[in-house]
Scaffold this motif. Sequence first.
Motif, mmCIF file in Angstrom:
data_model
loop_
_atom_site.group_PDB
_atom_site.id
_atom_site.type_symbol
_atom_site.label_atom_id
_atom_site.label_comp_id
_atom_site.label_asym_id
_atom_site.label_seq_id
_atom_site.Cartn_x
_atom_site.Cartn_y
_atom_site.Cartn_z
ATOM 1 N N CYS B 23 25.607 22.874 58.252
ATOM 2 C CA CYS B 23 26.023 21.684 57.867
ATOM 3 C C CYS B 23 28.121 21.283 58.514
ATOM 4 C CB CYS B 23 26.429 21.346 56.424
ATOM 5 S SG CYS B 23 27.201 19.790 56.106
ATOM 6 N N GLN B 24 27.396 20.311 59.337
ATOM 7 C CA GLN B 24 28.501 19.841 59.889
ATOM 8 C C GLN B 24 29.186 18.472 60.533
ATOM 9 O OE1 GLN B 24 29.965 22.065 62.810
ATOM 10 N NE2 GLN B 24 31.914 20.672 62.536
ATOM 11 N N VAL B 25 30.570 18.839 59.885
ATOM 12 C CA VAL B 25 30.970 17.547 59.209
ATOM 13 C C VAL B 25 32.023 17.051 60.540
ATOM 14 C CG1 VAL B 25 32.187 15.707 57.314
ATOM 15 C CG2 VAL B 25 30.889 18.356 56.914
ATOM 16 N N PHE B 33 29.430 20.514 49.460
ATOM 17 C CA PHE B 33 29.111 20.939 48.417
ATOM 18 C C PHE B 33 27.178 21.333 48.695
ATOM 19 C CE2 PHE B 33 31.740 19.627 45.175
ATOM 20 C CZ PHE B 33 32.455 18.503 45.685
ATOM 21 N N TRP B 34 26.360 22.437 48.312
ATOM 22 C CA TRP B 34 25.061 22.241 49.107
ATOM 23 C C TRP B 34 24.143 21.865 47.197
ATOM 24 C CZ3 TRP B 34 23.443 23.082 53.283
ATOM 25 C CH2 TRP B 34 24.320 23.410 54.471
ATOM 26 N N TYR B 35 23.597 20.571 47.970
ATOM 27 C CA TYR B 35 22.331 20.121 46.793
ATOM 28 C C TYR B 35 21.005 21.156 47.274
ATOM 29 C CZ TYR B 35 25.780 17.249 44.546
ATOM 30 O OH TYR B 35 27.057 16.632 44.411
ATOM 31 N N ARG B 36 19.458 20.699 46.004
ATOM 32 C CA ARG B 36 18.928 21.103 46.533
ATOM 33 C C ARG B 36 17.843 20.159 45.138
ATOM 34 N NH1 ARG B 36 15.846 27.353 44.060
ATOM 35 N NH2 ARG B 36 16.242 25.655 42.274
ATOM 36 N N GLN B 37 16.818 19.434 46.112
ATOM 37 C CA GLN B 37 16.116 18.265 45.753
ATOM 38 C C GLN B 37 14.903 18.714 46.216
ATOM 39 O OE1 GLN B 37 16.378 14.610 47.728
ATOM 40 N NE2 GLN B 37 15.672 13.695 46.398
ATOM 41 N N ILE B 90 14.160 20.416 49.336
ATOM 42 C CA ILE B 90 15.052 19.279 50.329
ATOM 43 C C ILE B 90 16.567 20.148 50.005
ATOM 44 C CG2 ILE B 90 16.345 17.116 51.376
ATOM 45 C CD1 ILE B 90 13.526 15.912 50.303
ATOM 46 N N TYR B 91 17.093 20.943 51.068
ATOM 47 C CA TYR B 91 18.446 21.148 50.859
ATOM 48 C C TYR B 91 19.383 19.947 51.257
ATOM 49 C CZ TYR B 91 16.122 24.963 49.050
ATOM 50 O OH TYR B 91 15.844 25.515 48.170
ATOM 51 N N LEU B 92 19.920 19.247 50.636
ATOM 52 C CA LEU B 92 21.459 18.519 50.831
ATOM 53 C C LEU B 92 22.648 19.107 51.339
ATOM 54 C CD1 LEU B 92 19.774 16.336 49.061
ATOM 55 C CD2 LEU B 92 20.103 14.868 50.948
ATOM 56 N N CYS B 93 23.024 18.677 52.290
ATOM 57 C CA CYS B 93 25.076 19.044 51.950
ATOM 58 C C CYS B 93 25.422 17.559 51.747
ATOM 59 C CB CYS B 93 24.996 19.941 53.448
ATOM 60 S SG CYS B 93 27.200 19.783 54.393
ATOM 61 N N SER B 94 26.908 18.239 51.186
ATOM 62 C CA SER B 94 27.815 16.276 50.866
ATOM 63 C C SER B 94 28.991 17.776 51.284
ATOM 64 C CB SER B 94 27.423 15.946 49.778
ATOM 65 O OG SER B 94 28.238 17.157 48.492
ATOM 66 N N ALA B 95 30.373 16.003 51.310
ATOM 67 C CA ALA B 95 31.529 16.310 51.602
ATOM 68 C C ALA B 95 31.873 15.591 51.061
ATOM 69 C CB ALA B 95 31.223 16.190 53.295
ATOM 70 N N ARG B 96 33.046 15.807 50.746
ATOM 71 C CA ARG B 96 34.359 15.307 49.529
ATOM 72 C C ARG B 96 35.766 14.932 50.559
ATOM 73 N NH1 ARG B 96 37.958 14.351 46.034
ATOM 74 N NH2 ARG B 96 38.128 15.864 45.799
ATOM 75 N N THR B 97 36.214 13.619 50.917
ATOM 76 C CA THR B 97 37.674 14.048 51.451
ATOM 77 C C THR B 97 38.545 13.948 50.715
ATOM 78 O OG1 THR B 97 37.328 11.683 51.965
ATOM 79 C CG2 THR B 97 36.072 12.780 53.294
ATOM 80 N N SER B 98 39.719 14.358 51.039
ATOM 81 C CA SER B 98 41.244 14.558 50.379
ATOM 82 C C SER B 98 41.297 13.030 49.761
ATOM 83 C CB SER B 98 42.013 15.050 51.141
ATOM 84 O OG SER B 98 43.093 14.782 50.040
ATOM 85 N N GLY B 99 41.133 12.510 48.053
ATOM 86 C CA GLY B 99 41.597 11.633 47.948
ATOM 87 C C GLY B 99 40.997 10.148 47.432
ATOM 88 N N SER B 100 39.640 10.868 47.784
ATOM 89 C CA SER B 100 38.639 9.944 48.246
ATOM 90 C C SER B 100 37.430 10.759 46.641
ATOM 91 C CB SER B 100 37.604 9.583 48.793
ATOM 92 O OG SER B 100 36.831 9.115 49.028
ATOM 93 N N TRP B 101 36.926 9.845 46.017
ATOM 94 C CA TRP B 101 35.753 9.897 44.863
ATOM 95 C C TRP B 101 35.074 9.975 45.558
ATOM 96 C CZ3 TRP B 101 35.990 13.216 40.797
ATOM 97 C CH2 TRP B 101 37.055 13.024 40.796
ATOM 98 N N GLU B 102 33.924 9.546 47.028
ATOM 99 C CA GLU B 102 32.756 9.115 47.246
ATOM 100 C C GLU B 102 32.944 10.537 48.005
ATOM 101 O OE1 GLU B 102 32.314 5.749 50.100
ATOM 102 O OE2 GLU B 102 30.893 6.577 50.353
ATOM 103 N N GLN B 103 30.942 11.228 47.689
ATOM 104 C CA GLN B 103 30.467 11.750 48.543
ATOM 105 C C GLN B 103 30.072 11.754 49.387
ATOM 106 O OE1 GLN B 103 29.104 15.202 46.512
ATOM 107 N NE2 GLN B 103 30.146 15.447 44.467
#
Lengths: 116, 114
Positions: B23-25, B33-37, B90-103
């Motif tokens: 996972c590259q941002v 974060f890592w999720y499984r679907q 399906i395996y999903l990667c997500s990220a949250r930036t500092s000061g933001s509640w959006e993933q």
Amino acid sequence: AQSVTQLDSQVPVFEEAPVELRCNYSSSVSVYLFWYVQYPNQGLQLLLKYLSGSTLVKGINGFEAEFNKSQTSFHLRKPSVHISDTAEYFCAVSESPGAGSYQLTFGKGTKLSVIP
Amino acid sequence: SAVISQKPSRDICQRGTSLTIQCQVDSQVTMMFWYRQQPGQSLTLIATANQGSEATYESGFVIDKFPISRPNLTFSTLTVSNMSPEDSSIYLCSARTSGSWEQYFGPGTRLTVT
């Protein structure tokens, strides 16, 4: 612990008709609420979010949602759907700052099918 | 905002083998974060990948099965070890930036175990 219930697993609707996708949540603390959309074979995209302030939240692609604290609901609406809105929609909840972790808890999703 | 890419996009693997998902941002992020679907299911959080320390796993997920690395603020890997057909998801990667509640989410890795 928090939980999210999406009441409809599938919603078929004719093109240009209005649609409402229902979401109810359960939490013992203050929450933030989100709607995500997942198009086929793609990741999740944020449609809109409620953090605080006005309970009516407008998002991308003409969608809006209303936070109702007394009914613990966050239903998603669009007045006129397009074929391109066909996708799966996920409601998610996160505990607000100071109340817990940043973890997102997702509902099971609602598949919206727009019929030409 | 953040744009997230994942490799591979899909793979078919044999039972008993392991697969590492990257996972590259495109920007530095505080949390990944890592999720499984699983088929027909919602997203379940596997773990939070912490930069410079061990990942934090959710109930039902263990490090031996899903080892995670996060060597810097833009990259993470998830390994699915000793795979069985039940790991098909399906395996999903997500990220949250500092000061933001959006993933922000990556496009996912579709894994089939035969």
